[in-house]
Motif scaffolding. Structure first.
Motif, PDB file in Angstrom:
ATOM      1  N   LEU A  20      40.099  38.403  41.508  1.00 44.47           N
ATOM      2  CA  LEU A  20      41.078  37.316  41.538  1.00 44.47           C
ATOM      3  C   LEU A  20      41.438  36.991  42.976  1.00 44.47           C
ATOM      4  N   GLY A  21      41.613  35.696  43.245  1.00 41.18           N
ATOM      5  CA  GLY A  21      42.167  35.251  44.503  1.00 41.18           C
ATOM      6  C   GLY A  21      43.461  34.518  44.241  1.00 41.18           C
ATOM      7  N   ILE A  22      44.279  34.352  45.272  1.00 37.14           N
ATOM      8  CA  ILE A  22      45.573  33.679  45.132  1.00 37.14           C
ATOM      9  C   ILE A  22      45.578  32.422  45.982  1.00 37.14           C
ATOM     10  N   GLY A  40      45.994  45.040  44.660  1.00 37.45           N
ATOM     11  CA  GLY A  40      44.541  44.913  44.646  1.00 37.45           C
ATOM     12  C   GLY A  40      43.950  43.556  44.951  1.00 37.45           C
ATOM     13  N   ILE A  41      44.755  42.498  45.099  1.00 39.80           N
ATOM     14  CA  ILE A  41      44.197  41.162  45.344  1.00 39.80           C
ATOM     15  C   ILE A  41      44.168  40.902  46.850  1.00 39.80           C
ATOM     16  N   ASN A  42      42.968  40.752  47.392  1.00 39.14           N
ATOM     17  CA  ASN A  42      42.846  40.618  48.850  1.00 39.14           C
ATOM     18  C   ASN A  42      42.276  39.271  49.306  1.00 39.14           C
ATOM     19  N   SER A 219      37.524  33.410  32.059  1.00 40.21           N
ATOM     20  CA  SER A 219      36.636  33.034  33.164  1.00 40.21           C
ATOM     21  C   SER A 219      35.939  34.242  33.768  1.00 40.21           C
ATOM     22  N   MET A 220      36.678  35.302  34.014  1.00 42.97           N
ATOM     23  CA  MET A 220      36.079  36.477  34.636  1.00 42.97           C
ATOM     24  C   MET A 220      35.054  37.154  33.738  1.00 42.97           C
ATOM     25  N   ASP A 226      31.955  35.444  39.782  1.00 40.86           N
ATOM     26  CA  ASP A 226      32.364  36.591  40.589  1.00 40.86           C
ATOM     27  C   ASP A 226      33.870  36.658  40.793  1.00 40.86           C
ATOM     28  N   MET A 227      34.502  35.486  40.934  1.00 43.20           N
ATOM     29  CA  MET A 227      35.913  35.441  41.303  1.00 43.20           C
ATOM     30  C   MET A 227      36.591  34.279  40.589  1.00 43.20           C
TER      31      MET A 227
END
Length: 289
Positions: A20-22, A40-42, A219-220, A226-227
């Motif tokens: 996941l991205g933000i 964990g979200i980088n 989606s994942m 991938d993201m």
């Protein structure tokens, strides 16, 4: 441990990203972004709307964790000549030392070499490190996948729309993503279809809305993805997204329900991009059945 908690390399960059991205658009408080990073979200996407609270989180985190952060700056500019100045201004406004990705946003055609040349100048100055691209024109993306496989594309990440309503990537893009060998990472966005999948007022009779958690899981769960980008506005929405990572892939019955609701929703609206694949969307076919 859920497989969604495992990080993946973006293209061949060596950067390992969370699944996941933000995104910065919806103005989640600074502490929410910081907490998500520690959970964990980088991947942080300072994109369409560049909120100062998001920038403050990036600055705070970078003091101790910059090497573990992946920061993207987006440009919609159709003129390659303006991008250098735009990125320089964004760098000043963000307060960080560099961007890891320059993302060319909403491209309906493969950008000219002029955009790559600007990126290379910025890369040589250590302002950005890698290049990525987003597009609503799904039928264009296999061309970039093929160019990448032959070492002729600079785009280490391709970003496109995909959810239980908009499933056209299942025929336009995903079959062209190789199972092995060099490939750019695939990131998707609008997992909730602009909130429609989680809105009780938009559901077909007898159906409860889908949770945001399960929209992200949907989606994942696709092998080609991938993201997934999320856009939280508050701590509760961030918790929903992180819960998707912790829960892991959908069960077949969960996927079938989301696709059934998605087919209904697709039939309620005109295609947003009829000349870029939407008129041929997989869900349109399901809705017509």
């Amino acid at each position: 441990m859920s497989e969604f908690l495992e990080r993946r390399e973006i293209g061949k960059t060596g950067l390992m990203s969370s699944r996941l991205g933000i995104g910065s658009t919806f103005n989640a408080p600074t502490h929410v972004i910081e907490d998500a990073f520690h959970r964990g979200i980088n991947y942080l996407y300072w994109g369409t709307v560049r909120q100062p609270t998001f920038a403050q989180a990036m600055v705070n985190l970078a003091k101790q964790h910059r090497d573990d952060m992946i920061i993207t700056i987006q440009s919609y500019s159709p003129d390659a000549g303006t991008i250098q100045g735009e990125v320089e201004e964004a760098l000043k406004a963000s307060g960080v030392d560099r961007f890891d990705f320059l993302l060319l946003g909403n491209r309906s055609a493969v950008p000219s070499d002029a955009f790559v040349e600007v990126f290379e100048r910025l890369r040589d100055r250590d302002i950005v490190r890698f290049m990525s691209l987003s597009s609503h024109n799904r039928p264009m993306l296999p061309q970039l996948l093929d160019l990448y496989a032959h070492g002729e594309s600079p785009y280490e990440l391709l970003m496109l729309r995909y959810n239980g309503v908009h499933r056209g990537a299942e025929k336009d893009v995903f079959p062209f993503v190789p199972d092995s060998g060099p490939k750019p990472s695939i990131m998707t966005y609008t997992a909730t279809r602009w909130g429609h999948l989680v809105d009780p007022s938009k559901m077909p009779d007898g159906e409860a809305p889908v949770s945001a958690r399960d929209c992200y899981r949907y989606s994942m769960s696709h092998a080609a993805i991938d993201m997934v980008l999320c856009g939280p506005a508050n701590a509760a929405q961030m918790d929903e997204a992180i819960a998707a990572m912790e829960r892991g892939p959908l069960e077949p019955d969960e996927r079938e329900r989301i696709e059934r609701i998605g087919a209904y929703l697709y039939g309620q609206y005109a295609p947003a991009y009829p000349d870029q694949g939407d008129a041929e969307d997989v869900s349109a076919g399901l809705a017509a059945q």
